[in-house]
Design an enzyme around this catalytic site. Sequence first.
Site, PDB file in Angstrom:
ATOM      1  N   ASP A  23       0.882  -1.166   0.000  1.00 24.61           N
ATOM      2  CA  ASP A  23       0.000   0.000   0.000  1.00 24.61           C
ATOM      3  C   ASP A  23       0.921   1.218   0.000  1.00 24.61           C
ATOM      4  O   ASP A  23       1.552   1.522   1.012  1.00 24.61           O
ATOM      5  CB  ASP A  23      -0.885  -0.036   1.255  1.00 24.61           C
ATOM      6  CG  ASP A  23      -1.694   1.254   1.455  1.00 24.61           C
ATOM      7  OD1 ASP A  23      -1.642   2.149   0.579  1.00 24.61           O
ATOM      8  OD2 ASP A  23      -2.382   1.358   2.495  1.00 24.61           O
ATOM      9  N   GLU A 185      -7.164   0.521  -4.684  1.00 27.73           N
ATOM     10  CA  GLU A 185      -7.191   0.427  -3.221  1.00 27.73           C
ATOM     11  C   GLU A 185      -8.524  -0.133  -2.692  1.00 27.73           C
ATOM     12  O   GLU A 185      -8.511  -1.024  -1.844  1.00 27.73           O
ATOM     13  CB  GLU A 185      -6.883   1.799  -2.602  1.00 27.73           C
ATOM     14  CG  GLU A 185      -5.410   2.156  -2.764  1.00 27.73           C
ATOM     15  CD  GLU A 185      -5.092   3.632  -2.555  1.00 27.73           C
ATOM     16  OE1 GLU A 185      -5.977   4.377  -2.085  1.00 27.73           O
ATOM     17  OE2 GLU A 185      -3.950   4.032  -2.855  1.00 27.73           O
TER      18      GLU A 185
HETATM   19 MG    MG Z   1      -4.535   4.921   2.147  1.00 34.41          MG
END
Ligand code: MG
Length: 615
Positions: A23, A185
């Site tokens: 991430d 995401e």
């Molecule tokens: Mg984030």
Amino acid sequence: MSKNGYLQIHDPLKPKGHAVGIDLGTTNSLVASVLQGKPRCLPADEGDAMLLPSVVHYAKDGGVVVGARARKLAPEHPTDTLISVKRFMGRSPEDPETRKLGHYKFAEGPGRVVRFEVAGGQPVTPIEVSGEILRALKRRAESHFAGKVEQAVITVPAYFDEAQRQATKDAGRLAGLEVLRLLNEPTAAALAYGLDKGSQGTFAVYDLGGGTFDVSILKLVEGIFEVKATGGDSALGGDDFDRAIAQKVFEALGQTSPTPSLVAETLAAARRAKEALTDAPEVELTVGGHRQRIRREEFEAWIQPLVQKTGGVCRRALKDAGVTAAELDGVILVGGATRVPAVRRYVAELFGREPLGDIDPDQVVALGAAVQADLLTNEDRQDEVLLLDVIPLSLGLETMGGIVEKLIPRNSTIPIAAAQVFTTFQDGQTGLDIHVLQGEREVVEDCRSLSRFRLSGIPALAAGMARVEVRFQVDADGILSVTAQEQSTGITQSITVKPSHGLTDEEVERMLLDSIDHAEDDIQLRQLREQRVEAERVLLDATKQLSEHGALLEADERATIEAALERVREQARGQDSHALKEAIHAADEASRPFVERVMNQAIRQVVAGRSVEEY
Ligand code: MG
Ligand code: ADP
């Protein structure tokens, strides 16, 4: 080959070592991997924090510091310490978003990329800065596994465009990672919750990070998540909660013009207080000898207007996706700031249900990326992968100058559709050739031609006025159909092709490797071609203006313009895109007074026309 004869999801490049999920966040970044069948975030050292602050400090001695140590250096070395660099990814220096951001020193340089000037004049690009963050995470994973880590799935916001995605991939490559896939995401968060195991469903992903708010509506159709709508506020996040606290502290202190270092100290204390208030009903904050107690209810009242701002954004996203809150099958919380109890309550109320929040919201995206990396590389899990087929090579169209415009990037899951509006290049042009191509390279000769057809019957209009929408659609069986429609008349032409037809895995692999080998040359060739197209447009336009309004010019003025145009013609035959760009610019400059005269004349005619009507 999968059941439908289409290529499987995994890359032709064979797996090596451990694959990780990353991430790459605006505020914090994390690396995760599937261990004994379960995704886990990897700490720097046993017992250390999982989050790596996305902060990079460039020291005067040439050293680079990443993470918490870099964040500590920020107040003292503001221009040498880069924060929130994700906001600059894939943006040009002229981008209004870029101009709005930060206090950085920007360096000049070739190409249309942002460069920060750090540590006494050294220019670095956002891609290089992100590369440092990725490199730090790669090292962390390698020390954890005591072995090489070369493959990663990296997450990006669902709204990232092609340039931003490409920049993220390039950052991965710079860090020595093979980017197996860029994953949205919100999709990563859904994978972490195992929502892909269901047969179908619609989900909202509410992501409140440090400085940004994103909401996405995802629809699961037969194992594939489609992003139905996205929305957000690029200037709203947990850091604003810190500012709200700091504001109150300054009021209590009677401070109206705090020094930058007091601001930095207060913000750091405010952040600690905010995070502590998630678990404690009351905290004490100390700044420069001043102590202040803050109760959770007080804090909640201060941030109330900020939290409510997310509501309108969510409602709009639902509307765009054509669903109501009641029709959702679940709401997922993502981002460190959703740990604030008041935010959780607000989301529950807004969507009329308890959100899914039992996976740590600041880890959930990395965990989902790790699940995806495992799916892509773990031989034992290939059966599960069959549901998620992808396009092995990008699909695009030829545009002016022999450049390939990619409409559907490689590795997109199918079914997928994409559309783009094109226009005519010449006055009175009534036909448009549609040339469909497959491959990763920048110019037509280096890609594979799939099909050609012509849309004719476009109404004769001035150059740039006709609007032709070209739509690519790949169905679940990998069949591509291309439709071109002229927007004012509705005339339509379409064809169907099977893009994988005739390509072996080896050929796909070779085309990919070629595109990596030639990336640099390709970009230069593309720039040259783009400039040539621009040159042609400028020459066409100038010739037209000179023949229609030449009377407005003295002989010597005309000679100056003609000479500048001649230089453009000369450079267009050469190989130097930079020189050509300059020649075009010079021609623009040379003809500016003439263009102004033409405009003034046109305005006078309009005014004259009106006065005749009026009297
Ligand atoms: Mg984030
Ligand atoms: P990004 O996606 O922008 O990289 P994150 O998801 O890591 O950001 O969120 C960072 C934000 O979450 C920061 O503002 C941080 O202060 C906040 N945060 C982290 N932990 C907590 C907590 N326990 N309570 C409240 N806020 C928190």
